[in-house]
Design a protein around this motif. Structure first.
Motif, mmCIF file in Angstrom:
data_model
loop_
_atom_site.group_PDB
_atom_site.id
_atom_site.type_symbol
_atom_site.label_atom_id
_atom_site.label_comp_id
_atom_site.label_asym_id
_atom_site.label_seq_id
_atom_site.Cartn_x
_atom_site.Cartn_y
_atom_site.Cartn_z
ATOM 1 N N ALA A 1 102.169 66.940 88.268
ATOM 2 C CA ALA A 1 102.987 66.941 87.055
ATOM 3 C C ALA A 1 102.154 66.401 85.908
ATOM 4 C CB ALA A 1 104.238 66.104 87.252
ATOM 5 N N TYR A 2 102.436 66.912 84.702
ATOM 6 C CA TYR A 2 101.704 66.429 83.543
ATOM 7 C C TYR A 2 102.053 64.961 83.304
ATOM 8 C CZ TYR A 2 99.272 66.667 79.113
ATOM 9 O OH TYR A 2 98.381 66.470 78.099
ATOM 10 N N PRO A 3 101.096 64.129 82.941
ATOM 11 C CA PRO A 3 101.339 62.676 82.839
ATOM 12 C C PRO A 3 102.524 62.323 81.935
ATOM 13 C CG PRO A 3 99.002 63.157 82.655
ATOM 14 C CD PRO A 3 99.709 64.478 82.643
ATOM 15 N N ALA A 4 103.288 61.345 82.375
ATOM 16 C CA ALA A 4 104.418 60.861 81.593
ATOM 17 C C ALA A 4 104.007 59.724 80.673
ATOM 18 C CB ALA A 4 105.538 60.396 82.526
ATOM 19 N N ARG A 5 102.824 59.175 80.896
ATOM 20 C CA ARG A 5 102.340 58.083 80.056
ATOM 21 C C ARG A 5 100.887 58.351 79.702
ATOM 22 N NH1 ARG A 5 103.166 51.911 81.787
ATOM 23 N NH2 ARG A 5 105.312 52.589 81.431
ATOM 24 N N ILE A 6 100.590 58.341 78.414
ATOM 25 C CA ILE A 6 99.239 58.608 77.932
ATOM 26 C C ILE A 6 98.680 57.351 77.283
ATOM 27 C CG2 ILE A 6 97.789 60.076 76.490
ATOM 28 C CD1 ILE A 6 99.266 61.609 78.652
ATOM 29 N N GLY A 7 97.511 56.923 77.730
ATOM 30 C CA GLY A 7 96.879 55.754 77.150
ATOM 31 C C GLY A 7 95.482 56.073 76.650
ATOM 32 N N LEU A 8 95.187 55.665 75.428
ATOM 33 C CA LEU A 8 93.844 55.787 74.867
ATOM 34 C C LEU A 8 93.267 54.382 74.726
ATOM 35 C CD1 LEU A 8 94.474 58.421 72.030
ATOM 36 C CD2 LEU A 8 93.814 58.827 74.411
ATOM 37 N N TYR A 9 91.986 54.244 74.982
ATOM 38 C CA TYR A 9 91.359 52.926 74.987
ATOM 39 C C TYR A 9 90.215 52.883 73.976
ATOM 40 C CZ TYR A 9 94.123 52.801 79.182
ATOM 41 O OH TYR A 9 95.181 52.881 80.057
ATOM 42 N N PRO A 10 90.519 52.581 72.721
ATOM 43 C CA PRO A 10 89.527 52.702 71.648
ATOM 44 C C PRO A 10 88.670 51.461 71.414
ATOM 45 C CG PRO A 10 91.657 52.174 70.716
ATOM 46 C CD PRO A 10 91.866 52.294 72.209
ATOM 47 N N GLY A 11 88.968 50.356 72.080
ATOM 48 C CA GLY A 11 88.239 49.120 71.822
ATOM 49 C C GLY A 11 86.774 49.217 72.218
ATOM 50 N N VAL A 12 85.915 48.532 71.466
ATOM 51 C CA VAL A 12 84.491 48.503 71.798
ATOM 52 C C VAL A 12 84.056 47.129 72.305
ATOM 53 C CG1 VAL A 12 83.886 50.367 70.210
ATOM 54 C CG2 VAL A 12 83.858 48.007 69.395
ATOM 55 N N SER A 13 84.913 46.125 72.150
ATOM 56 C CA SER A 13 84.611 44.787 72.646
ATOM 57 C C SER A 13 85.902 43.973 72.671
ATOM 58 C CB SER A 13 83.561 44.085 71.759
ATOM 59 O OG SER A 13 84.073 43.894 70.445
ATOM 60 N N CYS A 14 85.811 42.744 73.137
ATOM 61 C CA CYS A 14 86.955 41.829 73.085
ATOM 62 C C CYS A 14 86.423 40.420 72.895
ATOM 63 C CB CYS A 14 87.795 41.912 74.360
ATOM 64 S SG CYS A 14 89.328 40.926 74.257
ATOM 65 N N MET A 15 87.115 39.664 72.050
ATOM 66 C CA MET A 15 86.678 38.306 71.757
ATOM 67 C C MET A 15 87.184 37.303 72.791
ATOM 68 S SD MET A 15 89.488 39.438 70.267
ATOM 69 C CE MET A 15 88.713 40.343 68.952
ATOM 70 N N PHE A 16 88.121 37.725 73.642
ATOM 71 C CA PHE A 16 88.682 36.839 74.652
ATOM 72 C C PHE A 16 88.087 37.130 76.030
ATOM 73 C CE2 PHE A 16 92.958 36.403 72.186
ATOM 74 C CZ PHE A 16 92.328 35.598 71.262
ATOM 75 N N ASN A 17 88.104 36.126 76.877
ATOM 76 C CA ASN A 17 87.710 36.280 78.281
ATOM 77 C C ASN A 17 88.821 35.695 79.152
ATOM 78 O OD1 ASN A 17 84.979 37.467 78.240
ATOM 79 N ND2 ASN A 17 84.439 35.611 77.119
ATOM 80 N N CYS A 18 89.956 36.357 79.145
ATOM 81 C CA CYS A 18 91.130 35.849 79.845
ATOM 82 C C CYS A 18 90.895 35.830 81.352
ATOM 83 C CB CYS A 18 92.356 36.694 79.512
ATOM 84 S SG CYS A 18 92.755 36.677 77.754
ATOM 85 N N GLN A 19 91.337 34.767 81.985
ATOM 86 C CA GLN A 19 91.043 34.554 83.402
ATOM 87 C C GLN A 19 91.672 35.602 84.300
ATOM 88 O OE1 GLN A 19 93.688 31.077 84.833
ATOM 89 N NE2 GLN A 19 93.404 30.688 82.671
ATOM 90 N N PHE A 20 92.713 36.277 83.829
ATOM 91 C CA PHE A 20 93.397 37.265 84.667
ATOM 92 C C PHE A 20 92.997 38.698 84.325
ATOM 93 C CE2 PHE A 20 96.016 35.827 81.148
ATOM 94 C CZ PHE A 20 96.150 36.986 80.433
ATOM 95 N N CYS A 21 92.074 38.875 83.375
ATOM 96 C CA CYS A 21 91.688 40.221 82.953
ATOM 97 C C CYS A 21 90.824 40.883 84.022
ATOM 98 C CB CYS A 21 90.926 40.157 81.632
ATOM 99 S SG CYS A 21 90.472 41.785 80.980
ATOM 100 N N GLY A 22 91.058 42.175 84.237
ATOM 101 C CA GLY A 22 90.334 42.892 85.271
ATOM 102 C C GLY A 22 88.947 43.357 84.875
ATOM 103 N N ARG A 23 88.616 43.328 83.579
ATOM 104 C CA ARG A 23 87.299 43.828 83.174
ATOM 105 C C ARG A 23 86.222 42.783 83.454
ATOM 106 N NH1 ARG A 23 85.976 41.114 78.519
ATOM 107 N NH2 ARG A 23 87.742 40.391 77.283
ATOM 108 N N ARG A 24 84.988 43.247 83.509
ATOM 109 C CA ARG A 24 83.849 42.348 83.700
ATOM 110 C C ARG A 24 83.573 41.596 82.409
ATOM 111 N NH1 ARG A 24 78.309 43.057 83.165
ATOM 112 N NH2 ARG A 24 78.610 45.262 82.678
ATOM 113 N N GLU A 25 83.381 40.293 82.510
ATOM 114 C CA GLU A 25 83.147 39.461 81.329
ATOM 115 C C GLU A 25 81.929 39.945 80.553
ATOM 116 O OE1 GLU A 25 82.276 34.755 80.247
ATOM 117 O OE2 GLU A 25 83.137 35.319 82.183
ATOM 118 N N GLY A 26 82.084 40.029 79.248
ATOM 119 C CA GLY A 26 80.984 40.450 78.393
ATOM 120 C C GLY A 26 80.879 41.944 78.185
ATOM 121 N N THR A 27 81.797 42.709 78.765
ATOM 122 C CA THR A 27 81.751 44.162 78.606
ATOM 123 C C THR A 27 81.922 44.550 77.139
ATOM 124 O OG1 THR A 27 82.668 44.523 80.806
ATOM 125 C CG2 THR A 27 82.835 46.343 79.252
ATOM 126 N N SER A 28 81.067 45.422 76.649
ATOM 127 C CA SER A 28 81.177 45.915 75.271
ATOM 128 C C SER A 28 80.447 47.241 75.164
ATOM 129 C CB SER A 28 80.600 44.911 74.269
ATOM 130 O OG SER A 28 79.216 44.725 74.504
#
Length: 211
Positions: A1-28
């Motif tokens: 089925a065609y997706p019911a939820r569409i997400g775009l991820y335009p960020g190039v960096s993040c200033m936070f390093n939240c302890q529960f975030c799934g991304r690798r620290e320092g990713t940019s």
């Protein structure tokens, strides 16, 4: 089925390093990607609206902060121009008065959800690792005032991650919500989630009952 939820991820960096975030620290990513992202997302959206019964809501989100993309306003407008509903999830840190003046296209959002990571300097620093992270709380209030000034119909919500052993901080978050609702035009909703990083659920049954 065609997706019911569409997400775009335009960020190039993040200033936070939240302890529960799934991304690798320092990713940019390179800032050059901000320019190519406008064309890329426009192309994707053109294909999307060709689909019968396509999803109208397009979410701008990601483990990287959307507002770090210098062309976030253009991306928002490109979604709106196709009669779609742009929503954005953000930590609000960059959204100062000066930033808002340079990014008026943000008013084209259908809704915005701010991720809140504490209620004071200590809790914000503990969660995000950023010494000035708490300024996001002032930015959220100022943003709601900004919407009121422009009589914008945009819906505004907050999301809060309840950390294990930190239920007293959750109560202070609710106090912050009360202040927002009495000193501004108010919120449309709040959402809550547990810290599920590393598959370790943050709350026991007693904690959930408290919430």
């Amino acid at each position: 089925a065609y997706p019911a939820r569409i997400g775009l991820y335009p960020g190039v960096s993040c200033m936070f390093n939240c302890q529960f975030c799934g991304r690798r620290e320092g990713t940019s990513f390179s800032n050059n990607l901000a320019d190519s992202s406008v064309e890329l997302f426009s192309s994707l959206l053109d294909e999307h609206i060709k689909q019968p019964h396509h999803q109208k809501i397009i979410r701008l989100s990601g483990g990287l902060e959307p507002t770090t993309n210098k062309n976030i306003g253009k991306i928002i407008k490109s979604i709106e121009s196709r009669r779609l509903k742009p929503q954005m999830y953000t930590n609000g840190f960059l959204m100062t008065e000066k930033w808002l003046e340079k990014n008026e296209d943000i008013l084209a959002l259908d809704s915005i959800r701010f991720s809140v990571y504490g209620h004071d300097y200590k809790t914000y620093y503990h969660t995000t690792g950023h010494i000035k992270g708490v300024t996001a709380l002032d930015n959220i209030k100022n943003f709601i005032d900004h919407l009121d000034f422009y009589q914008s119909p945009m819906n505004v919500g907050l999301n809060y991650v309840i950390l294990s052993g930190k239920l007293d901080e959750f109560d202070s978050f609710i106090d912050y919500v009360k202040i927002l609702n009495t000193t501004t035009g108010g919120l449309d909703w709040i959402s809550l989630r547990e810290d599920s990083s590393q598959n370790l659920w943050g709350l026991n049954e007693i904690g959930r009952a408290h919430v």
